[in-house]
Motif scaffolding. Sequence first.
Motif, PDB file in Angstrom:
ATOM      1  N   GLU A  30       0.862  -1.187   0.000  1.00  0.00           N
ATOM      2  CA  GLU A  30       0.000   0.000   0.000  1.00  0.00           C
ATOM      3  C   GLU A  30       0.892   1.228   0.000  1.00  0.00           C
ATOM      4  O   GLU A  30       1.809   1.326   0.814  1.00  0.00           O
ATOM      5  CB  GLU A  30      -0.850   0.035   1.268  1.00  0.00           C
ATOM      6  CG  GLU A  30      -2.159  -0.707   1.157  1.00  0.00           C
ATOM      7  CD  GLU A  30      -2.977  -0.585   2.432  1.00  0.00           C
ATOM      8  OE1 GLU A  30      -3.914  -1.372   2.582  1.00  0.00           O
ATOM      9  OE2 GLU A  30      -2.669   0.293   3.270  1.00  0.00           O
ATOM     10  N   LYS A  32       0.826   5.219   0.467  1.00  0.00           N
ATOM     11  CA  LYS A  32      -0.080   6.236   0.976  1.00  0.00           C
ATOM     12  C   LYS A  32       0.632   7.574   1.062  1.00  0.00           C
ATOM     13  O   LYS A  32       1.766   7.662   1.547  1.00  0.00           O
ATOM     14  CB  LYS A  32      -0.567   5.818   2.364  1.00  0.00           C
ATOM     15  CG  LYS A  32      -1.708   6.663   2.871  1.00  0.00           C
ATOM     16  CD  LYS A  32      -2.194   6.166   4.217  1.00  0.00           C
ATOM     17  CE  LYS A  32      -3.259   7.111   4.747  1.00  0.00           C
ATOM     18  NZ  LYS A  32      -3.529   6.942   6.151  1.00  0.00           N
ATOM     19  N   ASN A  35      -4.076  11.608   2.115  1.00  0.00           N
ATOM     20  CA  ASN A  35      -5.225  10.749   2.295  1.00  0.00           C
ATOM     21  C   ASN A  35      -5.460   9.824   1.105  1.00  0.00           C
ATOM     22  O   ASN A  35      -6.493   9.187   1.005  1.00  0.00           O
ATOM     23  CB  ASN A  35      -6.476  11.601   2.533  1.00  0.00           C
ATOM     24  CG  ASN A  35      -6.363  12.330   3.856  1.00  0.00           C
ATOM     25  OD1 ASN A  35      -5.887  11.768   4.832  1.00  0.00           O
ATOM     26  ND2 ASN A  35      -6.754  13.605   3.862  1.00  0.00           N
ATOM     27  N   THR A  37      -4.466   6.559  -1.166  1.00  0.00           N
ATOM     28  CA  THR A  37      -3.771   5.279  -1.045  1.00  0.00           C
ATOM     29  C   THR A  37      -3.863   4.505  -2.356  1.00  0.00           C
ATOM     30  O   THR A  37      -4.918   4.460  -2.982  1.00  0.00           O
ATOM     31  CB  THR A  37      -4.394   4.429   0.077  1.00  0.00           C
ATOM     32  OG1 THR A  37      -4.409   5.199   1.271  1.00  0.00           O
ATOM     33  CG2 THR A  37      -3.579   3.159   0.315  1.00  0.00           C
TER      34      THR A  37
END
Lengths: 1020, 357
Positions: A30, A32, A35, A37
């Motif tokens: 993931e 990120k 905000n 992702t």
Amino acid sequence: MPGKLKVKIVAGRHLPVMDRASDLTDAFVEVKFGNTTFKTDVYPKSLNPQWNSEWFKFEVDDEDLQDEPLQITVLDHDTYSANDAIGKVYIDIDPLLYSEAATVISGWFPIYDTIHGIRGEINVVVKVDLFNDLNRFRQSSCGVKFFCTTSIPKCYRAVVIHGFVEELVVNEDPEYQWIDRIRTPRASNEARQRLISLMSGELQRKIGLKVLEMRGNAVVGYLQCFDLEGESGLVVRAIGTVCTLDKISNTAFLPACNSPSKEMKEIPFNEDPNPNTHSSGPSTPLKNQTYSFSPSKSYSRQSSSSDTDLSLTPKTGMGSGSAGKEGGPFKALLRQQTQTALEQREFPFFTLTAFPPGFLVHVGGVVSARSVKLLDRIHNPAFVGIMGNTRSYKLLDWNSFNSDEPETRDAWWAEIRQEIKSHAKALGCHAVVGYSESTSICEEVCILSASGTAAVLNPRFLQDGTMEGCLEQRLEETSPPGCGFCHIPYDELNMPFPAHLIYCYNCRKQKVPDVLFTTIDLPAEAMVIGKGCLIQARLCRLKKKAQAEANATSISNLLPFMEYEVHTQLMNKLKLKGMNALFGLRIQITVGENMLMGLASATGVYLTALPTPGGIQIAGKTPNDGAYEQHVSHMQKKINDTIAKNKELYEINPPEIPEEIIGSPFPEPRQRSRLLRSQSESSDEVMELDLSHGKKDAFVLEIDDTDAMEDVHSLLTDVPPPPGFYSCNTEIMPGINNWTSDIQMFTSVRVSRLSNINLTNQTLNKNFNDLCENLLKSLYFKLRSMIPCCLCHVNFTVALPEDEVIQVTVTAVAITFDKHQALQTSRVPVEKTLQRASTDNEEQLQFPLELCSDPLVSQPFSPAKAASLDKASPLAEGHLRHRSVPSCTNSTVSVVKMTPLSFIPGAKITKYLGIINMFFIRETTSLREEGGVSGFLHAFIAEVFAMVRAHVAALGGNAVVSYIMKQCVFMENPNKNQAQCLINVSGDAVIVVRESELEMVPVQPSTAVSQPASAGDVTT
Amino acid sequence: MTNDLDIFVGNTTLIDEEVYQLWLDGYSVSDAVSLRLRSGILEQTGATVDVLQSDTMDHYRTFHMLERLLHTPSKLIHQLHFQIPPSRQAMLIERYYAFDEAFVREVLGKKLSKGTKKDLDDVSSKTGITLKSCRRQFDNFKRVFKVVEEMRGSLVENIQQHFLLSDRLARDYAAIVFFANSRFETGKKKLQFLTFEDFAYCAEQMIQNWTLGAVDSNVDDMDVDLDKEFLQELKELKVLIADKDLLDLHKSLVCTSLRGKISVYNEMEANFKNLSRALVNMASKLIHTKDVRDFFIDLVEKFIEPCKSDKWTLNDVRLFLTQYTTSAHTLDAFRHQALWDRYMSTIKSCLLKMYHD
């Protein structure tokens, strides 16, 4: 100036087995930012996944780019249950935001988990496209360069040195939030890491804005610290020196500024120096200190000990300042405060410790201020009521950062800075250099400390108008470069404290104190005899356990005694070494539950400009007792022997008559001094008089009780390092400059439990002393293969994590030097550059190898230092500037050197890639299984080094300079088999090229520039 | 005052080769400290026992952390956790995988199983090597065995590639793997005079000539298992002793050419048939696993011991074996020349290597 952040996840390797059944892992990633992702595909059943993802693109504004870290999480896909996190990588993308630094971050990063440590590695590529934006009201400060290095970075020159910049941000500590009780330790640690990363980013951005406001383009000597205040929150604060830097491009050599005094203008002080402030007597050092507990100060509930006096004996010539502004301190403070509010940037402070030649005119002495504060209990409304005023900073919602300024902490620091400023003024100085701030927190008590060296600077280097500071013009002509900084800046007739002033041994023209204490590095031009050595004063004081105000008061009461004793110890040890000046002085006072610890470290040297220190004489109180008398004389003999031995060891053999110095490495200044001398015969006589006086003036130690006896004993227990070892806490070791490229940076930590001993001040002192001495001995033993070698930048930190537990952390670098190579060879370039520095501006253009005539001839730059440090011939220096550094094609892991110094011996820094500022938390619930506390911390520190190296390598760098471990907070709970540690490190990522590579380049600069870089050139 | 925590971490991992050897040898920290004390290190450096203790602890912790990586040397090379110069990495790996002669002689040819591991305390008390060190060495054997067992390609190269060992050490490991796989008996009393080096040499010869890899370089297990087809064919050699005429002819050829050259002519002549029978019988039985295991015992009992009792010199043995092998080629009735060479060249090399006191 919005931008596009692009991230590509390439591959992973050495992942941990997440599926016990198959002994494999189904990993995905993931990515990120803010905000947003993105996720990669799952790469099934592999410990070495090849994701080769697309470019993940984040469109963000630059404010976020500066604040937010890029967060990469590696997870194990699980069809039936929640995906398990393997670990994370936080990447600070700040280095990509200014054009001159790195352009891409690409490489293998250790995947880090706060519970398991490093778990494999991930290969990531990060790029940023910035769009230009002309918005004047922008909140970002992209493009401002940050340097931890406390001198002008090697490939830059300072156009203007603007001055001090500071900022702090506060927040609630996630560790202390109620939610922590239901959160896993991992989640809590990660929240904290992320928060601190965000706060650092925000702080740096805000500082950047101030820099732009001041029309600078860089912060040098950037020092960022965390105060973990526990329940009352988390403070991230930073100080630095704003400069306008110019990248040195084509010129082989930049002219140094000369005849600085020509430009000096006589500017009177703006404010009347408070005449009452300078009552300082060494014999009664306590008299002149007031420790005011002043509830009337409305801005904070505090117990402030403005103990600044540093309890100097008057002979030290150290700036003691005003401890007790008896004459209406409150009023003065208020006035200063209003001023502060209006002219925030008026602090003439510089975090630099080394300067371009000619910048530092005179040094007054060390100024310091401490203050004891009670941290606000923000959770307790009753406390707020007692405070009687509104809470000075609002609690921030820890997800948003647009709240009010944190006023209290700002006010606290402003107060201390004012005090420092007034002390400097008392010493006739308009500026403070080598400035630093620190805190020590125990429960709700916090000691704020600031210290620096009062100095008179050459206003040439400071932008017109910015420096409103006053310059007292004392000289009509140039001071000799080798001794000018030693000359007293204050008025001889109106001295701030009684001191012995003697005509300078070098130039015979100006007065110098007999001893000089400073917080800066030894100036490159300083003339020194022999070698230097690390000098430490160590001290413990028991204190009763107490709560809140009572506790603060007792600490305030103890501080002056501690400062006094620390200074006495320093002075005694300095004399024992036969030296007369301290550089890099750093006094750390640490507060614990039931004790206070003081640790002062400095590098002692023998300055030729100052008189030979007198010996130490012991005087007994009961002179008629024969046995006692004998004992005293025995001790006296021992001390005299030690002094003689030390003089031999450190090669301190000052000529009896200074004029007869033969083969001095600095013939030029000597000539000058002769010249001056002949002009003033009368003053010469005075000098002779003073000289004899100085010799007679031995330092008398009265041993009238067991305490004093202990002191004398402890003086003699300091063991000199084994043969072949030298140590200092400054950048350069005087007397050694033939360094090899063999360096070893290390961190050593010891935690000692004072159980089973009778806790008295004596036993404590002895234990603390033994702890430090044993630690040093251990270092000498471990590094024995590097002999002959010098431990440079030895940095001790003391913490008192719990009752009767002392933690000492040392970071330093060991550098091997070539003992066979004559010192003179490396001195030559220094000498040359010094001469060059003192020639006329016009001559600069005739510098033979200059590539193009740079019009900015009179800009300050420190060629002397560069040359002396790197032992490069000045000719070689210019050649390599334009060579692009080839990337390392080695298949194995590239070597990254780390050092707390601002340079790598035997190598030249060709590029600064950006600041490294990292914060890690590691926690374990299986302490025994991980090898106990030692195993746990050993592994963690090794992991921190590894992560720093990986980030530097990913930026394309091969070294970290000015590395510092700012915090190492270790907590354990053996009963629960748990331990936690927080580490904060910083430094400057750089590319260095080995000097041997430089020398191979043909002499013609033009060919050097066009020469294509060949692989394998990088120093590894 | 006790130090709860005492660590030293260098940016470049500090490695003391002496302490590393003590750690590898399985000494506890306190034993290591006393051994270091005896080396006179304190006198040389002026350090104290405390310093030595702390230094030893530090190194032991480092080695403990490195051990996990040493199990997969390629990880050690690529990991980021410890910055170690390549030459140092090579030293760490080489020393970690080095083994004691005494230990390897105990374990060589045994099944690398849990049972063997359980018996290591016996090995330890017999050899004087610490149990810890025995376990490390045993685990190394087993680890290498597991990794390369089912791999195609050259055994030595596979070991070198996966464990980054020096050529010499990789060859030794190839021998260990080969012996463990075929479970050659090496521990019998009669074999005690043989060194590991003897066996390693024999193993190399057998790998080169008798495995699948000797004929086809692209099959699984090519260097580990003996070529079954070859072993099967070896039965054909029986004709050399079964056919009396052939045996006599063979003998006379050998005797003729060795007359005057060999110092033990009479003994050779008297023993020729026995020796020839021994060698050919061994060949014909190698298809049975049990006889493979007893290969070295057979060589010693049936060839080396009779020769030794007749005081053959090494040169005599060499002359005999050379002549014995080449003479068979001139036997018109004998048609398995290639097979014979493949068998005898290895036997000859092995016997010559093993023929010493």
